[in-house]
Motif scaffolding. Structure first.
Motif, PDB file in Angstrom:
ATOM      1  N   ASN A  61      13.371 -28.552  16.409  1.00 22.84           N
ATOM      2  CA  ASN A  61      13.740 -29.771  15.692  1.00 22.84           C
ATOM      3  C   ASN A  61      13.788 -29.506  14.188  1.00 22.84           C
ATOM      4  O   ASN A  61      14.681 -29.991  13.494  1.00 22.84           O
ATOM      5  CB  ASN A  61      12.768 -30.917  16.012  1.00 22.84           C
ATOM      6  N   ALA A  62      12.860 -28.695  13.695  1.00 28.50           N
ATOM      7  CA  ALA A  62      12.854 -28.361  12.267  1.00 28.50           C
ATOM      8  C   ALA A  62      14.119 -27.596  11.883  1.00 28.50           C
ATOM      9  O   ALA A  62      14.715 -27.851  10.827  1.00 28.50           O
ATOM     10  CB  ALA A  62      11.612 -27.549  11.907  1.00 28.50           C
ATOM     11  N   ILE A  65      17.031 -30.081  11.850  1.00 28.30           N
ATOM     12  CA  ILE A  65      16.977 -30.889  10.628  1.00 28.30           C
ATOM     13  C   ILE A  65      17.467 -30.078   9.430  1.00 28.30           C
ATOM     14  O   ILE A  65      18.236 -30.579   8.599  1.00 28.30           O
ATOM     15  CB  ILE A  65      15.552 -31.443  10.400  1.00 28.30           C
ATOM     16  N   SER A  69      20.713 -30.959   7.260  1.00 30.64           N
ATOM     17  CA  SER A  69      20.519 -31.173   5.823  1.00 30.64           C
ATOM     18  C   SER A  69      21.527 -30.376   5.012  1.00 30.64           C
ATOM     19  O   SER A  69      22.042 -30.857   3.992  1.00 30.64           O
ATOM     20  CB  SER A  69      19.097 -30.787   5.408  1.00 30.64           C
ATOM     21  N   LEU A 115      20.146 -37.335  10.629  1.00 29.06           N
ATOM     22  CA  LEU A 115      18.926 -36.764  10.037  1.00 29.06           C
ATOM     23  C   LEU A 115      17.754 -37.723  10.149  1.00 29.06           C
ATOM     24  O   LEU A 115      16.634 -37.315  10.479  1.00 29.06           O
ATOM     25  CB  LEU A 115      19.157 -36.409   8.575  1.00 29.06           C
ATOM     26  N   LYS A 116      18.015 -38.983   9.874  1.00 28.78           N
ATOM     27  CA  LYS A 116      16.968 -40.004   9.959  1.00 28.78           C
ATOM     28  C   LYS A 116      16.400 -40.067  11.378  1.00 28.78           C
ATOM     29  O   LYS A 116      15.190 -40.083  11.577  1.00 28.78           O
ATOM     30  CB  LYS A 116      17.553 -41.349   9.542  1.00 28.78           C
ATOM     31  N   ARG A 119      14.411 -36.838  12.201  1.00 26.64           N
ATOM     32  CA  ARG A 119      13.095 -36.832  11.541  1.00 26.64           C
ATOM     33  C   ARG A 119      12.110 -37.742  12.255  1.00 26.64           C
ATOM     34  O   ARG A 119      10.923 -37.420  12.374  1.00 26.64           O
ATOM     35  CB  ARG A 119      13.238 -37.228  10.075  1.00 26.64           C
ATOM     36  N   LYS A 120      12.590 -38.884  12.754  1.00 25.28           N
ATOM     37  CA  LYS A 120      11.714 -39.790  13.512  1.00 25.28           C
ATOM     38  C   LYS A 120      11.254 -39.121  14.794  1.00 25.28           C
ATOM     39  O   LYS A 120      10.085 -39.235  15.163  1.00 25.28           O
ATOM     40  CB  LYS A 120      12.457 -41.092  13.845  1.00 25.28           C
ATOM     41  N   THR A 123       8.382 -36.633  14.302  1.00 29.25           N
ATOM     42  CA  THR A 123       7.044 -37.121  13.946  1.00 29.25           C
ATOM     43  C   THR A 123       6.302 -37.688  15.134  1.00 29.25           C
ATOM     44  O   THR A 123       5.153 -38.061  15.019  1.00 29.25           O
ATOM     45  CB  THR A 123       7.141 -38.211  12.855  1.00 29.25           C
TER      46      THR A 123
END
Length: 124
Positions: A61-62, A65, A69, A115-116, A119-120, A123
């Protein structure tokens, strides 16, 4: 529409976008400024397609992202070059940049939203 169809629609849309960036770069008059701006726009405007492909093959996931980005960053840079091409103008009919600017804005919104969401998910 399933995820697979949606992904390929975006890929086709990005391919069309990049093709339009290439066509615009080819139409910019060759002067020192024109060549510089065309090359910069070409670099940033075409980078979104391969980076989107990298995001699709992300190992985490990183990583996903990070690749998205980069796409967003390159789109934002391209938007600035497009505005400059229109403002100077570096092409005979600067209004032909308007549809490309509009598509750039839409793609920025798509990548920002993706992206939003990513990122959710990261987390949780």
């Amino acid at each position: 529409m399933d995820e697979k169809t949606s992904r390929f629609d975006l890929e086709d849309r990005l391919l069309d976008y990049v093709a339009n960036i290439v066509r615009l770069a080819e139409s910019i008059r060759r002067s020192p400024a024109g060549t510089h701006v065309a090359n910069q726009m070409l670099r940033s405007g075409t980078a979104v397609l391969p980076n989107h492909g990298e995001a699709q093959a992300a190992e985490s996931n990183a990583d996903f992202i990070h690749k998205l980005s980069i796409c967003l960053k390159e789109l934002r840079e391209t938007r600035r070059w497009l505005r400059l091409i229109q403002r100077v103008p570096l092409i005979p009919k600067p209004d032909i940049v308007l549809p490309l600017l509009a598509e750039t804005e839409e793609l920025i919104r798509i990548f920002f939203s993706s992206l939003k969401t990513a990122r959710k998910k990261g987390t949780k």
